[in-house]
Write an enzyme that holds these catalytic residues in place. Sequence first.
Site, PDB file in Angstrom:
ATOM      1  N   SER A   1      -5.940   9.227  -8.567  1.00  0.00           N
ATOM      2  CA  SER A   1      -7.264   8.159  -8.220  1.00  0.00           C
ATOM      3  C   SER A   1      -7.199   8.723  -6.473  1.00  0.00           C
ATOM      4  CB  SER A   1      -6.806   6.882  -7.992  1.00  0.00           C
ATOM      5  OG  SER A   1      -6.113   6.282  -7.380  1.00  0.00           O
TER       6      SER A   1
ATOM      7  N   ILE B   1      -7.383  10.423  -2.347  1.00  0.00           N
ATOM      8  CA  ILE B   1      -7.396  11.773  -1.540  1.00  0.00           C
ATOM      9  C   ILE B   1      -6.483  12.220  -2.616  1.00  0.00           C
ATOM     10  CG2 ILE B   1      -6.323  12.485   0.215  1.00  0.00           C
ATOM     11  CD1 ILE B   1      -7.072   9.736   2.029  1.00  0.00           C
TER      12      ILE B   1
ATOM     13  N   SER C   1      -0.830   7.257   8.257  1.00  0.00           N
ATOM     14  CA  SER C   1      -2.369   6.636   8.467  1.00  0.00           C
ATOM     15  C   SER C   1      -2.140   7.100  10.543  1.00  0.00           C
ATOM     16  CB  SER C   1      -2.550   5.753   7.700  1.00  0.00           C
ATOM     17  OG  SER C   1      -3.713   4.545   8.669  1.00  0.00           O
TER      18      SER C   1
ATOM     19  N   TYR D   1       2.846  -1.798   6.658  1.00  0.00           N
ATOM     20  CA  TYR D   1       2.120  -0.159   6.211  1.00  0.00           C
ATOM     21  C   TYR D   1       2.326   0.460   7.169  1.00  0.00           C
ATOM     22  CZ  TYR D   1      -1.423   2.791   4.455  1.00  0.00           C
ATOM     23  OH  TYR D   1      -1.713   3.813   3.569  1.00  0.00           O
TER      24      TYR D   1
ATOM     25  N   LYS E   1       3.716   4.126   7.856  1.00  0.00           N
ATOM     26  CA  LYS E   1       3.462   5.086   7.779  1.00  0.00           C
ATOM     27  C   LYS E   1       3.992   5.478   9.368  1.00  0.00           C
ATOM     28  CE  LYS E   1       0.459   5.461   4.656  1.00  0.00           C
ATOM     29  NZ  LYS E   1       1.073   6.476   3.737  1.00  0.00           N
TER      30      LYS E   1
ATOM     31  N   THR F   1     -11.247   5.012  -0.625  1.00  0.00           N
ATOM     32  CA  THR F   1     -10.786   4.830  -1.917  1.00  0.00           C
ATOM     33  C   THR F   1     -10.454   3.834  -2.316  1.00  0.00           C
ATOM     34  OG1 THR F   1      -8.440   4.267  -0.741  1.00  0.00           O
ATOM     35  CG2 THR F   1      -9.378   6.441  -0.063  1.00  0.00           C
TER      36      THR F   1
END
EC number: 1.1.-.-
Length: 274
Positions: free
Chosen positions: A7, A9, A132, A158, A162, A191
């Site tokens: 799913s 990207i 990100s 998160y 990253k 997304t």
Amino acid sequence: MVTGGNSGIGKATAMEIAKRGGTVHLVCRDPSRAEGARAEIMEESGNQNIFLHIVDLSVPKSIWKFVENFKQEHTLNVLINNAGCMVNKRELTEDGLEKSFATNTLGVYVLTTALIPVLEKEHDPRVITVSSGGMLVQKLNTDDLQSERTAFDGTMVYAQNKRQQVVLTERWAQAHPAIHFSCMHPGWVDTPGVRLSMPGFHARMGARLRSEAQGADTVLWLALAPAATAQPSGCFFQDRKPAPTHLPLARTSSSPAEEEKLVEILEELARRFK
């Protein structure tokens, strides 16, 4: 090889590579969704060389086992670390690891380091990690990698993961000059992950979010274009151009000792679950 290729990207990336005639290895966690994505990619691209591997990237043992089997049967030119995890409450995996760290950092570390010997055998090998821009607000913090001592904020965890990916990319580039390493920010993309994990952000951004194909553009360029490897290995990219990894005056730089500590912790965990 595209992780999380069923799913978002990852799927857009896999679809475009398939349309260009490339052999694609989808590494996914959910069998039914992955089978559906594989069938769709094969039908739309007309390419039958689409392989599916069911691997939970939050479980290091399963990654080691997967790579052991993979290298017996396949070669690999490009690894795209795309799969990611953002949760809003602290969750533990079956190994007792915090889920975001296990997927976004340790999983990426184990998969990449395990595949480096496979990649080094091929011409023009590349590793691209989908990071990100959120990492720009985080300084590497090796004192609480699994959010055991601080209140859990899924978005910030998160972003910290990253940042860790960016540091690892720079380290790998120094250690393995035969492979071109890069990481990138795809922009803010519409997304399933963003819709599910950041519903408020998704609602506020609305039509300003990029399409999945737009988000995949720089990934594809880094994976396939000769011009990409003319850039130094280890860079962070946005819109096909190297971008700064720190904001002015942000004080987010880390010392070599802090970065070494990250690698040491990851290596110890990786070996523990081998």
